[in-house]
Every structure is written in C-alpha cells, then in structure tokens.
Design a protein around this motif. Structure first.
Motif, PDB file in Angstrom:
ATOM      1  N   GLY A 457       0.785  -1.229   0.000  1.00 33.27           N
ATOM      2  CA  GLY A 457       0.000   0.000   0.000  1.00 33.27           C
ATOM      3  C   GLY A 457       0.814   1.275   0.000  1.00 33.27           C
ATOM      4  O   GLY A 457       0.551   2.186  -0.807  1.00 33.27           O
ATOM      5  N   PRO A 458       1.814   1.429   0.886  1.00 31.62           N
ATOM      6  CA  PRO A 458       2.610   2.667   0.902  1.00 31.62           C
ATOM      7  C   PRO A 458       3.302   2.939  -0.436  1.00 31.62           C
ATOM      8  O   PRO A 458       3.401   4.093  -0.861  1.00 31.62           O
ATOM      9  CB  PRO A 458       3.634   2.402   2.011  1.00 31.62           C
ATOM     10  N   VAL A 463       2.297   6.410  -6.127  1.00 34.37           N
ATOM     11  CA  VAL A 463       1.956   6.431  -7.549  1.00 34.37           C
ATOM     12  C   VAL A 463       0.498   6.828  -7.758  1.00 34.37           C
ATOM     13  O   VAL A 463       0.182   7.736  -8.538  1.00 34.37           O
ATOM     14  CB  VAL A 463       2.226   5.039  -8.177  1.00 34.37           C
ATOM     15  N   VAL A 464      -0.417   6.133  -7.045  1.00 34.46           N
ATOM     16  CA  VAL A 464      -1.848   6.313  -7.270  1.00 34.46           C
ATOM     17  C   VAL A 464      -2.310   7.689  -6.806  1.00 34.46           C
ATOM     18  O   VAL A 464      -3.103   8.352  -7.503  1.00 34.46           O
ATOM     19  CB  VAL A 464      -2.653   5.203  -6.552  1.00 34.46           C
ATOM     20  N   VAL A 465      -1.826   8.155  -5.643  1.00 33.95           N
ATOM     21  CA  VAL A 465      -2.254   9.470  -5.137  1.00 33.95           C
ATOM     22  C   VAL A 465      -1.812  10.577  -6.082  1.00 33.95           C
ATOM     23  O   VAL A 465      -2.562  11.535  -6.340  1.00 33.95           O
ATOM     24  CB  VAL A 465      -1.715   9.697  -3.715  1.00 33.95           C
ATOM     25  N   ARG A 466      -0.613  10.455  -6.648  1.00 35.77           N
ATOM     26  CA  ARG A 466      -0.163  11.464  -7.616  1.00 35.77           C
ATOM     27  C   ARG A 466      -1.059  11.480  -8.847  1.00 35.77           C
ATOM     28  O   ARG A 466      -1.410  12.539  -9.367  1.00 35.77           O
ATOM     29  CB  ARG A 466       1.285  11.181  -8.014  1.00 35.77           C
ATOM     30  N   ALA A 467      -1.415  10.269  -9.332  1.00 38.37           N
ATOM     31  CA  ALA A 467      -2.272  10.188 -10.517  1.00 38.37           C
ATOM     32  C   ALA A 467      -3.661  10.764 -10.225  1.00 38.37           C
ATOM     33  O   ALA A 467      -4.227  11.514 -11.037  1.00 38.37           O
ATOM     34  CB  ALA A 467      -2.393   8.738 -10.968  1.00 38.37           C
ATOM     35  N   ALA A 487      -1.133  14.178   1.746  1.00 41.48           N
ATOM     36  CA  ALA A 487      -1.458  12.762   1.581  1.00 41.48           C
ATOM     37  C   ALA A 487      -0.220  11.928   1.306  1.00 41.48           C
ATOM     38  O   ALA A 487      -0.141  10.752   1.692  1.00 41.48           O
ATOM     39  CB  ALA A 487      -2.466  12.584   0.441  1.00 41.48           C
ATOM     40  N   LEU A 488       0.792  12.548   0.635  1.00 42.80           N
ATOM     41  CA  LEU A 488       2.022  11.820   0.300  1.00 42.80           C
ATOM     42  C   LEU A 488       3.076  11.918   1.386  1.00 42.80           C
ATOM     43  O   LEU A 488       4.104  11.246   1.316  1.00 42.80           O
ATOM     44  CB  LEU A 488       2.601  12.371  -1.011  1.00 42.80           C
ATOM     45  N   ARG A 489       2.844  12.773   2.389  1.00 44.25           N
ATOM     46  CA  ARG A 489       3.857  13.012   3.423  1.00 44.25           C
ATOM     47  C   ARG A 489       4.233  11.736   4.146  1.00 44.25           C
ATOM     48  O   ARG A 489       5.402  11.475   4.431  1.00 44.25           O
ATOM     49  CB  ARG A 489       3.343  14.042   4.422  1.00 44.25           C
ATOM     50  N   ASN A 490       3.219  10.931   4.460  1.00 43.98           N
ATOM     51  CA  ASN A 490       3.478   9.663   5.151  1.00 43.98           C
ATOM     52  C   ASN A 490       2.771   8.550   4.372  1.00 43.98           C
ATOM     53  O   ASN A 490       1.627   8.201   4.666  1.00 43.98           O
ATOM     54  CB  ASN A 490       2.958   9.736   6.595  1.00 43.98           C
ATOM     55  N   LEU A 779      -9.930  17.955   0.836  1.00 41.45           N
ATOM     56  CA  LEU A 779      -9.353  17.384  -0.386  1.00 41.45           C
ATOM     57  C   LEU A 779      -8.385  16.255  -0.062  1.00 41.45           C
ATOM     58  O   LEU A 779      -8.321  15.252  -0.790  1.00 41.45           O
ATOM     59  CB  LEU A 779      -8.645  18.485  -1.188  1.00 41.45           C
ATOM     60  N   GLU A 780      -7.633  16.426   1.011  1.00 39.92           N
ATOM     61  CA  GLU A 780      -6.740  15.340   1.440  1.00 39.92           C
ATOM     62  C   GLU A 780      -7.545  14.087   1.762  1.00 39.92           C
ATOM     63  O   GLU A 780      -7.186  12.971   1.380  1.00 39.92           O
ATOM     64  CB  GLU A 780      -5.950  15.794   2.671  1.00 39.92           C
ATOM     65  N   SER A 781      -8.670  14.278   2.451  1.00 43.33           N
ATOM     66  CA  SER A 781      -9.532  13.152   2.800  1.00 43.33           C
ATOM     67  C   SER A 781     -10.111  12.499   1.547  1.00 43.33           C
ATOM     68  O   SER A 781     -10.174  11.263   1.432  1.00 43.33           O
ATOM     69  CB  SER A 781     -10.660  13.624   3.714  1.00 43.33           C
ATOM     70  N   VAL A 782     -10.528  13.334   0.594  1.00 47.54           N
ATOM     71  CA  VAL A 782     -11.118  12.805  -0.640  1.00 47.54           C
ATOM     72  C   VAL A 782     -10.108  11.947  -1.398  1.00 47.54           C
ATOM     73  O   VAL A 782     -10.429  10.847  -1.868  1.00 47.54           O
ATOM     74  CB  VAL A 782     -11.633  13.955  -1.536  1.00 47.54           C
ATOM     75  N   VAL A 783      -8.891  12.426  -1.512  1.00 49.81           N
ATOM     76  CA  VAL A 783      -7.901  11.681  -2.295  1.00 49.81           C
ATOM     77  C   VAL A 783      -7.514  10.374  -1.594  1.00 49.81           C
ATOM     78  O   VAL A 783      -7.268   9.352  -2.250  1.00 49.81           O
ATOM     79  CB  VAL A 783      -6.667  12.561  -2.598  1.00 49.81           C
ATOM     80  N   ILE A 784      -7.499  10.364  -0.258  1.00 51.72           N
ATOM     81  CA  ILE A 784      -7.219   9.122   0.465  1.00 51.72           C
ATOM     82  C   ILE A 784      -8.359   8.124   0.258  1.00 51.72           C
ATOM     83  O   ILE A 784      -8.131   6.936   0.023  1.00 51.72           O
ATOM     84  CB  ILE A 784      -7.009   9.398   1.971  1.00 51.72           C
ATOM     85  N   ALA A 785      -9.602   8.629   0.326  1.00 54.43           N
ATOM     86  CA  ALA A 785     -10.754   7.754   0.115  1.00 54.43           C
ATOM     87  C   ALA A 785     -10.767   7.205  -1.311  1.00 54.43           C
ATOM     88  O   ALA A 785     -11.048   6.022  -1.534  1.00 54.43           O
ATOM     89  CB  ALA A 785     -12.046   8.513   0.407  1.00 54.43           C
TER      90      ALA A 785
END
Length: 856
Positions: A457-458, A463-467, A487-490, A779-785
């Motif tokens: 997952g990490p 890759v996926v969060v950037r896309a 979202a990419l920090r950790n 927005l951070e929450s949305v991208v994680i979801a």
C-alpha cells in the motif's frame, strides 16, 4: 507501577484521539456479540416451541418429516385404527390422532394470503388435546364442523382478523371456506407460522382426502412411566413400519432441521464481523503509530532518564489494553442492543421473536471481551515495538520517527511477492478443469492478493495518489497541491488508511461482478434454451393444485400447457450400479418449451412408450448408449425397464443432468394418489395472441395468490431482483466494515491535524484562510478515500472476474462488469471522504493562530 501510571496518564491525556478507535472496537465486538445473542435467542425460541408441542411419544409414518411440502400435496398418513391400538400399550395414559399439513394456503375474503412473508410455514390441522400444551383458546370456541375454523392469535392480529371473518383454505383436495369461530394464543413464542385448526373429520377430509386417516398419533405416558419406556412398549404393539419418537427425540429432530439454517446465518454474520475486525485493526495500527510518532520527544526524554525499551513497549501495550477493555465492554452491551434491534427488524418482516426469550450465554461476553482485547493489543504491538526502538538522542533531535528506508524496501519486496503469488493463484483458478479444484486456488489468490495490496500500500500510495491528484486536486490550485503533499507526506499512513476502505469495497466489487454475471448468464441461457412463453410456479415451493392445473388447461389463446413433475426413483444402469435420481415426467410438448441439445438420439423419442433420456455425464459414467435399457424403480410405485432414446448435453444451466420421460409412461408405474403434482408448468401462446394469453393465464390463477404467471421478461426480472436482494443484504452487512474504515479516515485526519498544529498555525499566519484550510483537509480526505476505493474496486473486479471464469465450468459463461455500480461506488467514495473530513476540518479551522505557532 511507573509504567502503569504513565500508561494511564497518556491514555486519558489522549482520550479524544482514542475515541474513534474505541468506537471501531465497540462496533466490531457488538457485531460478534449481537450475532451470538440473536442466534442463541432464536435457538431458545424454537427449543421452547418444539418442547411445548412434542407429546411424550409420537407415532408417525416412516419417511414423514423428510419433506414439509410433499410433491403429492398430501402428507404421509397412517390409519385411524392405530390410535386405539397404541392406547392399549402398557404405560399409555391416552392416545389421540393428529392431522397436520403444510401444503396449504389460507386466504381471507379479499383473497390475500394469510401466510408469513418470511418463509415460515402455513400449517393446517385438527384441534386436539395435545395442542393445549402450547396453545389456549383466547376467544370464541374450537371448530365444531366443516364451516368453522380457528386461527392463531398472532396471525389474527397481523392481518386484523376477528370472529366471524371468512377464511378460504386451499389444498390439494380443493377449496374450503369457513368462518372464524375461535382464536388461540400461543403460550410460547410463535416464530411466525400461520396456524389454522378444523375439527378432526374436516381436517382428515380436506387435508388427507378422506376420513379415517391421521398424520400422527400423540401418546401420553401414565404417571411414573418414562418416555423411553413408553416408546418401547408402544413399539411392541406395532409391526415396525412406523417411526416412534420420544418428546426429546422429536424436539431434537426439529431442532436439527432449524439448527442447520441458524448455523449458516450465524457463521455468515460472524464472517462479516470478522471483516469489520480486520478493518478495525488498520484503524488501531494507524492510531497508535501516529500517537507514538507525536510523542517521539516525550519517549526520547523517558529513554534519556532511564526508561528501557521494554518499559516503553509495555506502556503503549497497556494503553492498547485499556482501549480494548473499554471498547469491548461497551461492545458487548451494544451487542445485546443490536440483537434486540435485529429481533424487532425480524418482527417487522414476519418472524416474531420475543424479548422474553432473550438469551445471553456466559460465553458471549467472554468471547466479545477476549476478541476485542486480543485484537486491539495485537494491532498495537508493531507501533509499540517501533516506539521502543526510538533512541534518546534521535528522539531529542527529531520531532517524528525517522523512516526506515531498509524496512521500506523489504516491505515493498514482500508486498510485490505476495501480490504476484496472489495473481498467479487467481490465474491458475481461471484455468482449472473442475470448479472444486479451482476454488482452492481462488481462495488462495484472494487472500494473497489482499495481503499483497495491504503490504504494498505505501508504495502504491505514491503512484496512485499522484495520478488521482493530477485529475482531482490540481484544479484547486495551491490548496490542492498542499492536500496532495499532505497525503504523500506519510505513505505508510495513507496506505494503511486506504487499505481499510479497500477491503470492504473489494468485496463489494467482487460480489457485484459475480452477481451481474449470474444474471447475465441466466438471461443468456433463457434466451437460448427456453421456448415457452409463460412459466407458472409457486413462490412458496408448493405443488400446483389440481384445480389450478385444470383452470390453466382451459385458458383461452393457449397453444399448449405442459405439465412438469419430478418423480423420485432408483436407477440401475446396464453396468449394475444403482443411484437415487429424479426423473422428469412431462408432456411431449416440453421438448418445445426447453430446447435441449442432444449428443445422441432424438429427444422427441424419449417421450415414446417406455422410453427416456439421460444426461451425457450420467451416460459417460455408466457407458450408456442409445437403445440401452435402464431399470427405473419409481418411489411408491413399480419398477420399469425404460429404453434410452436420447442422450442430452449437460452443457446448460436449465435442467442440467435431467432425465426425461412421458407422464403417461410414469403413470403406468406410479399409483395416481402417489404421483407428484406439478411443481412448475409451462405454456405457449397461439401465434400473435401473446398478450391475450398472458391475461387469460393470470385470470386463471387470480383466485390463488400463491401462484404467479410470468413471461420471460418477468422471469428474468424476478431472477435479477432475487440476486439483487441477496446482494443488498450482503452490502448491508459489509456496511459495518465500511463504517469502521470511514472512522479510520476520520481518525487519521484528526490525528494528522494535531500532528501538524504548528504547521497549520504558520500557514494561517502567512495568509491561508480558514476556508482554504478546511478545503485542504477535505481534499486530502477525498484523495485518500479515492485511493482506497480505486485499489478496492480494482482488486474486487479481479477477484470477481476469476470467480466468474471458475463458475463458467458450472454454466455461468457470461462475464458482466456492472460499470454503473462500480462508478457509483467510486464517486460515492469521494463523498465518503468529504464526510469523514467534516469534523477534523472544522476543528482545524477553529485553531488559534498564535497558540498553534507556539505548539511544540
């Protein structure tokens, strides 16, 4: 003692941060405890009912009880003369005959079915002394003739029946209309059956076809005589052709029948509770990982003044222990409430369960507590171990736990290995020759690929969060870029948070693909195979009554109506092997109603005199060719020598493996009163008269609400609805896991806000508005979801595709991806992310800028 005090202080100092993890434990334990209480209560309800209704010794025909709805429409019976014979047995105080049948439908004057809607039976019988053990007449009087009937109080209340109302009872012998003269109340809880009583002569005549017959004899023991001794004495007076049971044996037998269904329900619900627990583990791991990271300086200082690694480790585990205890105790209590709620829900669906029978065994709270505590402590072990590794100097220099690059590379390698192994297992499953063999690889592939995605997952997060950010966040300018970087920090934290949501959505996607493929495959099979215009059947697995069959035969605008009966038989093949099979006895017109491919012979010839067809699998197993003779010993009839006139292909879903013969052939060897009734019928309309034929068939069964006439469109929709209802139940059970996953997103964001308090203060100081800050967190929450949803839906579609390829071996050959459902779930995940961020974003927006900047 110092470790204990430190743990207690830290736990209560961060009680707000622990709250959502405690809720996750509470929900998971509540699901487990509620399931156990609910199923134990159902067992208690049925146990009391069976114990109350069983006589000291029951005499019944051999084979009775094997089928609650016998295909003849009449239950097995025994002669009334047996009552006097049994009454003379040593130790018998009294004996009386009973009549009982479940092959009935009871309707009111408005032609509405009075039966249960939840699958519980409608039972008709005679009122006798044995019934007084479980029931009492609460108003009116017992029936005294053919125009009188008594009904149970639960059914009367549910359908607003009262004394003087008219009820019509539909059975295989015809229709009987009578007025309600009595209402009887159960002394124990009635789980939902509708019960009507007649006088004995009427019950015999209307349910069994003639007087002088009973379905059983209830024997009461004299004082001092045990049930077992009475059973032995009764056995001496009989010739061994009857089934004898003590009250305990009868109750155990009934309990076994119900228990198998309850066990399936119990373990299915526990399985979903297990999924929720698995998701909860991610939440707990994330919570303690972030708490350990936020307390890096504190832990470093403790190490500097002499605390050992073991003490730090033990301190974190003690906090987890407290969390587990509090969450589990609340969960057990909530589980009892959940069980009561399920009972109320079942009551609204027709299954009555009384809170008087609420059963909380001592094992239930023990299981709930042990499960919740163990899961919480185990989940906290890795963060605790990580906290113990913090060195004093590193902690004092850094505000967070430094990343372990080597550990990250090892994790990525293990994740790729597991994912690859899972994909390979799924591929092997799709290439299997037998479904039983492939299912092992399918299960292995699901487990390995899930573990692989969790571990990797990490790496995927980067890759996926950037896309996703390029598509979703960049339009929001600098605020969107900040949300992406947060979202990419950790990546480890984002991966674990997304994995919790991934599990639930992967199962949703998998089941959606399988369900849609089942509907598409069945629809395709119906289009290719079924030539009949209409299908007539009962929604309650009841045979089609003769009066209904006659009405259908007389319907106008019908080219033909096909009878379809399943006749049990023992088949002896030419190789000498004997097997229990079912032979379909039908009219020759059934060859038009169902287009079956033959591999040898002509199917129409199978409907000739003393002829039959067999499926190609049976033919291959026994080396059967066209022209061979099979000995067919019909149940309750004679043995026939039938010649094989056709061998049909089993590459189908409809009537797979079926063997056909003409009804007239079966009738030569099976007595008329033992010949099964139609379980289903088919009809073909005259050319150009489909609408008129459809209306005439519906009019023919209008008086009989238990039957439905469907054209092919109706049948397909019914199939789709049934699978849809099943999937909705599964989705409802998976909702708990998804709720826990959402709590994980909320907790991650909330702890992340606390972790970034000083950073947020500085951003506000240099001009970031409260509105922009809240948008950034949302927005951070949305991208994680969306990250979790994308992984879950992709993984689930892979599982579903592999499962469909395996099911294709059983005839489900069409792969259907439900894109509407997949897209809806994906878009819905964005709203889930928005919802999860509401509270953390609100709290962040209310921070005092100066206090936030001053935070260490």
């Amino acid at each position: 003692m110092t470790v204990w005090k430190t743990s207690m202080r830290n736990f209560f100092a961060h009680k707000g941060r622990m709250a959502l993890s405690a809720v996750a434990v509470l929900l998971s334990v509540a699901f487990v405890s509620g399931t156990l209480v609910f199923t134990d209560t159902m067992n208690t309800t049925f146990d009391k009912l069976f114990a109350a209704t069983a006589s000291d010794v029951t005499v019944s025909p051999k084979g009775s009880g094997d089928d609650d709805n016998p295909r003849t429409g009449k239950p097995e019976s025994l002669p009334a003369s047996l009552v006097d014979k049994v009454a003379k047995a040593e130790g018998a105080k009294s004996a009386e005959g009973s009549v009982s049948s479940m092959s009935v439908t009871v309707v009111n004057s408005a032609n509405k079915d009075m039966g249960s809607s939840n699958g519980a039976p409608t039972i008709a019988g005679n009122w006798n002394q044995n019934d007084l053990k479980a029931m009492e007449i609460s108003s009116g009087h017992a029936p005294r003739g053919p125009t009188e009937v008594m009904v149970d109080a639960d059914t009367a209340e549910k359908h607003h029946l009262k004394l003087g109302d008219e009820l019509r009872t539909i059975s295989v012998t015809g229709d009987l209309t009578a007025r309600i003269t009595g209402i009887a109340s159960f002394k124990v809880t009635n789980p939902g059956a509708a019960v009507v009583y007649f006088d004995t002569a009427t019950a015999q005549r209307e349910l069994l076809g003639k007087e002088g017959l009973f379905t059983g004899v209830s024997v009461t023991a004299a004082a001092g005589v045990s049930d077992e001794q009475l059973k032995q004495n009764v056995a001496k007076t009989l010739d061994g052709t009857y089934k004898l049971q003590t009250a305990k044996e009868a109750a155990d037998s009934s309990r076994e029948d119900v228990g198998s269904f309850l066990d399936v329900m119990k373990y299915a619900m526990l399985g979903f509770a297990g999924i929720a627990l698995l998701v909860g583990i991610f939440l707990i791991v994330n919570t303690f990982s972030m708490l350990v990271a936020q307390r890096t300086r504190e832990i470093g200082l403790m190490r500097a003044i002499g605390s050992s690694r073991k003490q730090i480790n033990r301190s974190v585990l003690l906090e987890a222990l407290l969390l587990g205890i509090i969450g589990s105790i609340a969960g057990v209590a909530a589980g009892v409430g959940l069980a009561v709620g399920l009972m109320k829900l079942m009551g609204s669906m027709g299954m009555e369960l009384s809170t008087r029978d609420l059963t909380v065994k001592w094992t239930t709270p023990v299981v709930g507590l042990v499960l919740g505590i163990v899961v919480t402590v185990v989940a906290a072990y890795i963060p605790a171990r990580r906290g113990g590794k913090i060195s004093p100097m590193a902690a004092l220099r850094d505000a967070g736990t430094p990343a372990d690059g080597k550990a990250g590379r090892i994790r990525a390698g293990i994740g790729l290995l597991l994912t690859g192994a899972g994909a390979a297992a799924l591929l092997v499953a799709t290439q299997a020759d037998k479904a039983s063999e492939g299912s092992i690889f399918l299960g292995l592939g699901v487990v390995l690929s899930l573990l692989g995605f969790v571990v990797i997952g990490p790496l995927l997060a980067g890759v996926v969060v950037r896309a996703l950010s390029a598509v979703v966040l960049r339009m929001f300018g600098p605020v969107g870029r900040l949300a992406e970087r947060n979202a990419l920090r950790n990546p480890r934290r984002t991966g674990a948070t997304g994995a919790a949501l991934m599990i639930g959505l992967a199962l949703v996607a998998c089941l959606s693909v399988v369900g849609s493929s089942m509907v598409a495959s069945a629809t395709d099979e119906l289009d290719r195979s079924v030539g009949a215009d209409f299908i007539i059947s009962s929604g309650k697995n009841q045979p089609i009554m003769p009066q209904v069959e006659k009405a259908l035969q007389k319907a106008p605008h019908i080219e033909h109506v096909t009878n379809y009966k399943g006749v049990a038989a023992k088949l002896t093949a030419p190789d000498g092997k004997t097997e229990d099979e079912e032979v379909i006895a039908a009219n020759p017109t059934y060859a038009q109603d169902l287009r079956r491919e033959t591999v040898a012979g002509e199917l129409s010839a199978a409907y000739g005199k003393d002829a039959m067809s067999v499926g190609d699998r049976y033919a291959k197993e026994h080396g059967i060719k066209v022209g061979d003779e099979i000995k067919v010993a019909f149940k309750n009839g004679r043995t026939a020598g039938l010649k094989v006139a056709a061998i049909t292909s089993d590459d189908t879903n409809v009537d797979k493996g079926a063997m056909y013969t003409n009804i007239t052939t079966a009738a030569q060897y099976v007595p008329a009163d033992k010949m099964p009734k139609n379980m289903i019928m088919f009809a073909k309309a005259e050319d150009g008269k489909e609408k008129e034929a459809y209306a005439s068939l519906k009019a023919s069964v209008a008086k009989y609400p238990q039957y439905k006439v469907q054209n092919q469109t109706d049948f397909k929709q019914d199939l789709k609805d049934q699978i849809g209802q099943l999937l909705n139940i599964v989705y409802g059970l998976l909702a708990l896991a998804i709720i826990v996953a959402v709590l994980g997103v909320v907790n991650t964001l909330a702890l992340s806000v606390v972790e970034r308090t000083r950073e947020i203060g500085l951003m506000r100081a240099i001009g970031l508005s409260r509105r922009q800050l809240r948008r950034m967190i949302r927005l951070e929450s949305v991208v994680i979801a969306l990250f979790g949803a994308l992984l879950g839906l992709g993984l689930g579609m892979g599982w579903g595709t592999a499962a469909q390829k395996l099911l294709a071996l059983e005839g489900l050959g069409v792969l259907e991806i439900p894109w509407t459902t997949i897209i809806t779930v994906f878009v819905g995940s964005a709203f889930v992310g928005l919802f999860a961020a509401l509270v953390p974003a609100f709290r962040a927006g209310r921070m005092n800028v100066l206090n936030a900047i001053a935070t260490e």
